[in-house]
Design an enzyme around this catalytic site. Structure first.
Site, PDB file in Angstrom:
ATOM      1  N   PHE A   1     -16.500  10.700   1.750  1.00 37.36           N
ATOM      2  CA  PHE A   1     -15.743  10.614   0.515  1.00 37.36           C
ATOM      3  C   PHE A   1     -15.693  11.973  -0.157  1.00 37.36           C
ATOM      4  O   PHE A   1     -16.529  12.841   0.104  1.00 37.36           O
ATOM      5  CB  PHE A   1     -16.418   9.631  -0.470  1.00 37.36           C
ATOM      6  CG  PHE A   1     -16.134   8.166  -0.193  1.00 37.36           C
ATOM      7  CD1 PHE A   1     -15.193   7.494  -0.948  1.00 37.36           C
ATOM      8  CD2 PHE A   1     -16.803   7.499   0.810  1.00 37.36           C
ATOM      9  CE1 PHE A   1     -14.936   6.151  -0.715  1.00 37.36           C
ATOM     10  CE2 PHE A   1     -16.554   6.161   1.057  1.00 37.36           C
ATOM     11  CZ  PHE A   1     -15.614   5.490   0.295  1.00 37.36           C
TER      12      PHE A   1
ATOM     13  N   ARG B   1       0.821  -1.217   0.000  1.00 36.97           N
ATOM     14  CA  ARG B   1       0.000   0.000   0.000  1.00 36.97           C
ATOM     15  C   ARG B   1       0.858   1.273   0.000  1.00 36.97           C
ATOM     16  O   ARG B   1       0.472   2.289  -0.572  1.00 36.97           O
ATOM     17  CB  ARG B   1      -0.934  -0.021   1.216  1.00 36.97           C
ATOM     18  CG  ARG B   1      -1.900   1.161   1.305  1.00 36.97           C
ATOM     19  CD  ARG B   1      -2.796   0.999   2.530  1.00 36.97           C
ATOM     20  NE  ARG B   1      -3.494   2.226   2.847  1.00 36.97           N
ATOM     21  CZ  ARG B   1      -4.677   2.582   2.353  1.00 36.97           C
ATOM     22  NH1 ARG B   1      -5.284   1.789   1.495  1.00 36.97           N
ATOM     23  NH2 ARG B   1      -5.249   3.710   2.704  1.00 36.97           N
TER      24      ARG B   1
ATOM     25  N   ILE C   1      -6.659   8.602  -1.049  1.00 32.54           N
ATOM     26  CA  ILE C   1      -6.721   7.144  -1.013  1.00 32.54           C
ATOM     27  C   ILE C   1      -7.546   6.787   0.217  1.00 32.54           C
ATOM     28  O   ILE C   1      -7.308   7.297   1.312  1.00 32.54           O
ATOM     29  CB  ILE C   1      -5.311   6.510  -0.945  1.00 32.54           C
ATOM     30  CG1 ILE C   1      -5.403   4.975  -0.861  1.00 32.54           C
ATOM     31  CG2 ILE C   1      -4.486   7.061   0.198  1.00 32.54           C
ATOM     32  CD1 ILE C   1      -4.043   4.275  -0.924  1.00 32.54           C
ATOM     33  N   SER C   2      -8.557   5.944   0.029  1.00 26.58           N
ATOM     34  CA  SER C   2      -9.454   5.600   1.135  1.00 26.58           C
ATOM     35  C   SER C   2      -8.718   4.847   2.229  1.00 26.58           C
ATOM     36  O   SER C   2      -7.723   4.156   1.973  1.00 26.58           O
ATOM     37  CB  SER C   2     -10.615   4.740   0.628  1.00 26.58           C
ATOM     38  OG  SER C   2     -11.420   5.444  -0.280  1.00 26.58           O
ATOM     39  N   GLN C   3      -9.216   4.968   3.442  1.00 24.87           N
ATOM     40  CA  GLN C   3      -8.626   4.244   4.558  1.00 24.87           C
ATOM     41  C   GLN C   3      -8.771   2.737   4.319  1.00 24.87           C
ATOM     42  O   GLN C   3      -9.710   2.282   3.638  1.00 24.87           O
ATOM     43  CB  GLN C   3      -9.288   4.652   5.862  1.00 24.87           C
ATOM     44  CG  GLN C   3     -10.754   4.253   5.978  1.00 24.87           C
ATOM     45  CD  GLN C   3     -11.455   4.936   7.136  1.00 24.87           C
ATOM     46  OE1 GLN C   3     -12.008   6.008   6.975  1.00 24.87           O
ATOM     47  NE2 GLN C   3     -11.434   4.294   8.286  1.00 24.87           N
TER      48      GLN C   3
END
Length: 218
Positions: free
Chosen positions: A210, A42, A68-70
């Protein structure tokens, strides 16, 4: 002090394992998804200055006003999309840095991903070349419109929040398919839409946050 600009050391397999254990504690029980995420580097999807935070449960900036999403959100949305089964042809709305795209590529037969921000897509396209995927196609396009030329899709995942479920996406969802996306403006909820014999059936889930889905190309 031994500095590790490439992320090696502070992003070791042990660090990834801690992330996976945390995801299990947060209720993620899809071991197929967890296995994929445990293998993916990641930290290579974020800027060098943020590599040390890549496995924390937070969203991180990737430039161009995007994030970038958790890890929890990536795992949760992917698990919902899989719904305990195999993924066939998948459409992702919002390629971003390519991390979610890569997770999907490890699980699906085909992945189509659209991104409206051309410079971000170009950067991500270069990043994904090292994975040598032959079943992933990236396109510069408006996510509101889906990707009609490749429809229908067995599953659609949107990584930006819309005020409503775009009719174009529902029209591109195959019978028995599933759409997972955040819905809302000031207050957002994760939304799951299943295309049943009686039409689309919507289920609202937990609150999320988001970036908004924007129209047009950038």
């Amino acid at each position: 002090m031994n500095k590790t600009p490439t992320g090696i050391g502070m992003t070791s397999p042990r660090t990834r394992l801690r992330m996976i254990e945390r995801l299990r504690q947060q209720g993620i029980n899809d071991e197929v998804v967890l296995s994929v995420m445990s293998e993916l580097p990641r930290h290579q999807f974020v800027e060098e200055a943020l590599m040390s935070r890549a496995y924390d449960d937070v969203s991180l900036p990737i430039g161009f006003g995007q994030t970038i999403s958790q890890p929890y959100i990536v795992a949760r949305m992917t698990s919902l999309l899989r719904n305990g089964g195999k993924l066939g042809k998948v459409l992702e709305i919002g390629t971003g840095c390519g991390y979610q795209t890569t997770v999907l590529a490890k699980l699906a037969r085909e992945v189509y991903s659209v991104e409206r921000i051309a410079p971000l897509l170009d950067r991500t396209r270069t990043r994904l070349r090292e994975f040598r995927f032959t079943h992933v196609r990236l396109k510069h396009a408006d996510g509101h419109l889906g990707l009609l030329e490749a429809a229908p899709f067995d599953a659609i995942l949107m990584t930006a929040a819309a005020s409503h479920v775009p009719a174009e996406l529902l029209a591109q969802l195959a019978p028995g398919g599933r759409l997972v996306m955040p819905v809302g403006v000031a207050e957002q909820r994760l939304c799951c839409i299943d295309m049943t014999d009686n039409g689309p059936q919507q289920t609202l889930l937990e609150p999320v946050k988001f970036v908004p889905l924007l129209a047009g190309l950038g």
